[in-house]
Design a protein around this motif. Structure first.
Motif, mmCIF file in Angstrom:
data_model
loop_
_atom_site.group_PDB
_atom_site.id
_atom_site.type_symbol
_atom_site.label_atom_id
_atom_site.label_comp_id
_atom_site.label_asym_id
_atom_site.label_seq_id
_atom_site.Cartn_x
_atom_site.Cartn_y
_atom_site.Cartn_z
ATOM 1 N N GLY A 75 0.844 -1.266 0.025
ATOM 2 C CA GLY A 75 0.068 -0.054 0.117
ATOM 3 C C GLY A 75 0.900 1.213 0.045
ATOM 4 N N THR A 76 1.802 1.472 0.928
ATOM 5 C CA THR A 76 2.605 2.613 0.954
ATOM 6 C C THR A 76 4.297 1.854 0.645
ATOM 7 N N PHE A 77 5.093 2.763 0.287
ATOM 8 C CA PHE A 77 6.439 2.321 0.100
ATOM 9 C C PHE A 77 7.353 3.478 -0.018
ATOM 10 N N SER A 78 8.537 3.562 0.178
ATOM 11 C CA SER A 78 9.542 4.457 0.187
ATOM 12 C C SER A 78 10.334 4.479 -1.217
ATOM 13 N N ILE A 79 10.947 5.762 -1.448
ATOM 14 C CA ILE A 79 11.844 5.763 -2.257
ATOM 15 C C ILE A 79 13.003 6.520 -1.786
ATOM 16 N N SER A 80 14.290 5.858 -1.728
ATOM 17 C CA SER A 80 15.382 6.491 -1.198
ATOM 18 C C SER A 80 16.436 6.913 -2.464
ATOM 19 N N LEU A 81 16.619 8.007 -2.307
ATOM 20 C CA LEU A 81 17.778 8.549 -3.421
ATOM 21 C C LEU A 81 19.074 8.130 -2.977
ATOM 22 N N LEU A 82 19.883 7.286 -3.549
ATOM 23 C CA LEU A 82 21.000 6.796 -3.401
ATOM 24 C C LEU A 82 22.220 7.787 -3.630
ATOM 25 N N ALA A 83 23.202 7.814 -2.794
ATOM 26 C CA ALA A 83 24.438 8.520 -2.807
ATOM 27 C C ALA A 83 25.588 7.969 -3.538
ATOM 28 N N GLU A 84 26.404 8.608 -3.886
ATOM 29 C CA GLU A 84 27.714 7.942 -4.675
ATOM 30 C C GLU A 84 28.284 7.013 -4.329
ATOM 31 N N ASP A 85 28.626 6.892 -2.885
ATOM 32 C CA ASP A 85 29.053 5.845 -2.138
ATOM 33 C C ASP A 85 28.119 4.734 -1.900
ATOM 34 N N GLN A 86 27.057 4.747 -2.236
ATOM 35 C CA GLN A 86 26.072 3.524 -2.014
ATOM 36 C C GLN A 86 25.954 2.400 -3.164
ATOM 37 N N GLN A 87 26.991 2.344 -3.658
ATOM 38 C CA GLN A 87 26.980 1.287 -4.796
ATOM 39 C C GLN A 87 26.560 0.027 -4.240
ATOM 40 N N GLN A 88 27.161 -0.603 -2.950
ATOM 41 C CA GLN A 88 26.827 -1.745 -2.519
ATOM 42 C C GLN A 88 25.456 -1.926 -2.077
ATOM 43 N N VAL A 89 24.854 -0.809 -1.559
ATOM 44 C CA VAL A 89 23.176 -0.892 -1.287
ATOM 45 C C VAL A 89 22.701 -1.258 -2.726
ATOM 46 N N CYS A 90 23.090 -0.573 -3.704
ATOM 47 C CA CYS A 90 22.346 -0.782 -4.884
ATOM 48 C C CYS A 90 22.612 -2.283 -5.473
ATOM 49 N N LYS A 91 23.722 -2.659 -5.291
ATOM 50 C CA LYS A 91 24.025 -4.278 -5.560
ATOM 51 C C LYS A 91 23.112 -5.172 -4.397
ATOM 52 N N ALA A 92 22.915 -4.978 -3.409
ATOM 53 C CA ALA A 92 22.367 -5.746 -2.492
ATOM 54 C C ALA A 92 20.708 -5.755 -2.952
#
Length: 170
Positions: A75-92
């Motif tokens: 029903g609800t969700f979040s959108i987090s704008l990733l910072a340049e050093d968050q490549q590992q978060v993106c991969k996860a």
């Protein structure tokens, strides 16, 4: 210079090669299942502002996504704008599987959505519309709340098959 006339279907490999020239921002879309408490997440490179009044955002996901049905059910969700050093978060969050947030730091927002630690901003959203366009589902969502952070960083950008950040030029 070669000009390609549109006389039939566009070759997917050519389409991909041309679109590699366009950098895209990287955003994480996350939710928490209201019944089980399970967290779900995925990465999108198509997040954009759609309207200021009312505040609407948009993004698209492959129709074959296994994460989006779980996120949309909340029903609800979040959108987090990733910072340049968050490549590992993106991969996860790009990995296959269901426990994507286990290696990612996050806090639950007042709307019951995961805000990823270290992000540049967070949006809490509710789906307004979804429709199929080609091989994607286009999502239009209303912004319930948004929070910028005081973090001094550049956004994570995907361009030409690689991750990087934004740099101003004189």
């Amino acid at each position: 210079m070669t000009v390609t006339a549109v006389t039939g279907a566009i070759d997917p490999a050519t389409y991909r090669a041309v679109m590699r020239h366009l950098p895209t921002g990287v955003a994480a879309v996350c939710s928490i299942d209201n019944t089980t408490g399970t967290q779900h997440g995925m990465i999108v490179g198509t997040f954009a502002s759609l309207s200021m009044e009312p505040a609407l955002v948009t993004f698209s996901v492959m129709h074959s996504s296994t994460s989006w049905p779980r996120i949309s059910e909340a029903g609800t969700f979040s959108i987090s704008l990733l910072a340049e050093d968050q490549q590992q978060v993106c991969k996860a969050l790009s990995a296959k599987g269901q426990d994507k947030l286990s290696s990612v730091g996050w806090s639950e927002s007042g709307w019951g959505t995961p805000h990823l630690h270290g992000s540049l901003a967070w949006f809490d959203c509710r789906i307004e519309q979804q429709f199929t366009a080609g091989d994607h589902i286009v999502v239009i969502a209303s912004v319930l709340a948004m929070t910028p952070t005081e973090r001094a960083s550049t956004p994570l950008i995907f361009h030409g098959g690689s991750f990087g950040g934004f740099r101003e030029t004189a």
